[in-house]
Design a protein around this motif. Sequence first.
Motif, mmCIF file in Angstrom:
data_model
loop_
_atom_site.group_PDB
_atom_site.id
_atom_site.type_symbol
_atom_site.label_atom_id
_atom_site.label_comp_id
_atom_site.label_asym_id
_atom_site.label_seq_id
_atom_site.Cartn_x
_atom_site.Cartn_y
_atom_site.Cartn_z
ATOM 1 N N ASN A 41 8.717 -33.709 -30.452
ATOM 2 C CA ASN A 41 8.933 -33.196 -29.098
ATOM 3 C C ASN A 41 7.839 -33.680 -28.161
ATOM 4 O OD1 ASN A 41 8.610 -30.810 -26.949
ATOM 5 N ND2 ASN A 41 10.704 -30.728 -27.747
ATOM 6 N N ASN A 43 8.471 -36.484 -24.948
ATOM 7 C CA ASN A 43 8.101 -36.194 -23.565
ATOM 8 C C ASN A 43 6.991 -37.106 -23.074
ATOM 9 O OD1 ASN A 43 9.606 -33.604 -22.593
ATOM 10 N ND2 ASN A 43 8.993 -33.137 -24.689
ATOM 11 N N GLY A 80 8.312 -26.333 -19.408
ATOM 12 C CA GLY A 80 8.076 -26.107 -20.833
ATOM 13 C C GLY A 80 8.017 -24.629 -21.182
ATOM 14 N N ARG A 84 9.069 -26.416 -29.112
ATOM 15 C CA ARG A 84 8.992 -26.740 -27.688
ATOM 16 C C ARG A 84 7.571 -26.652 -27.148
ATOM 17 N NH1 ARG A 84 14.399 -23.168 -26.429
ATOM 18 N NH2 ARG A 84 15.928 -24.807 -26.876
ATOM 19 N N ARG A 134 6.175 -30.032 -25.735
ATOM 20 C CA ARG A 134 6.297 -30.395 -24.317
ATOM 21 C C ARG A 134 5.157 -29.787 -23.507
ATOM 22 N NH1 ARG A 134 10.535 -31.418 -20.615
ATOM 23 N NH2 ARG A 134 12.135 -31.088 -22.207
ATOM 24 N N ILE A 135 4.845 -28.514 -23.774
ATOM 25 C CA ILE A 135 3.803 -27.822 -23.011
ATOM 26 C C ILE A 135 2.444 -28.448 -23.287
ATOM 27 C CG2 ILE A 135 2.690 -25.587 -22.631
ATOM 28 C CD1 ILE A 135 5.321 -24.287 -23.581
#
Length: 282
Positions: A48, A52, A89, A133, A136-137
């Motif tokens: 992930n 990104n 995110g 996820r 992404r952050i």
Amino acid sequence: MASGRPGVLRDRAAEVAQGVSAYGLIVRMWVRSSLAYRTSFVMMACGNFAANALDFVAIMLMFSQIDALGGFSLPEVAFLYGTSGIALGLADLLLGSIEGLGRRVRDGTLDTLLLRPAPVFAQIAADRFALRRLGRITQALLVLGWSLPRIEVDWTVGRVLMLPLMAVCGTAIFGAVFTAGAAFQFWAQDAAEVQNSFTYGGNAMLQYPPTVFAKELVRGVTFLVPLAFVNWLPALRLLGRPDPLGLPGWVDFLGPAVAALMCAGAGLAWRWGLRSYRSTGS
């Protein structure tokens, strides 16, 4: 009339507390499930992250040929990229699963959630909570951290506080878009891609300066679907850039009010959609 109002407020507060509790329980269950296979979790989170990161690699390749994009330098574009990515995110982590509502309406599994003693919104939002996820952050945080010492900003206490405020307001705005899009799926079960065009598509747009887009598009994301309040308008204030629409300066500080109004509107849309739902009968 007035005497009944405290009772209504207590009922609303109890409903919210029940929803938060149910959301927390379901999230903990999915987190434990994800961490049961740590190698798989790490690989998916890294995937992930890498997926990104390719977006920012494309921006860096672009800047290898130019010095500025729409009058913005690479660190300034990285600042836009990081703030937008963090907001999306967080919203995606907390509410991203809600985009699967249309599938549940089509196959009738939404009826099962209606029978459980917990708010439907909390159950759907927490369903299959994807800890991966965080990739992404993390990637957006790294880009933002790289940009902060490189942009020309006189950092005062107020400007520093704008950063977490942008993250909170941006998360709320994207979360409202997720919720409103899910509510629309009560009537149009195949509308997930329409929702994605405003969430993931909106994030892709906010990564670039507003000066590279037509003014009609900038007006649309300022007044119709106010994604500009995620990062464009507060970033223009921080970077000392003029507003391409020529709006008064106080508009840049309306992020919290816009986020609150959008959340309230999305909540009403969700309630309306849920009340209009009719079981498939299967």
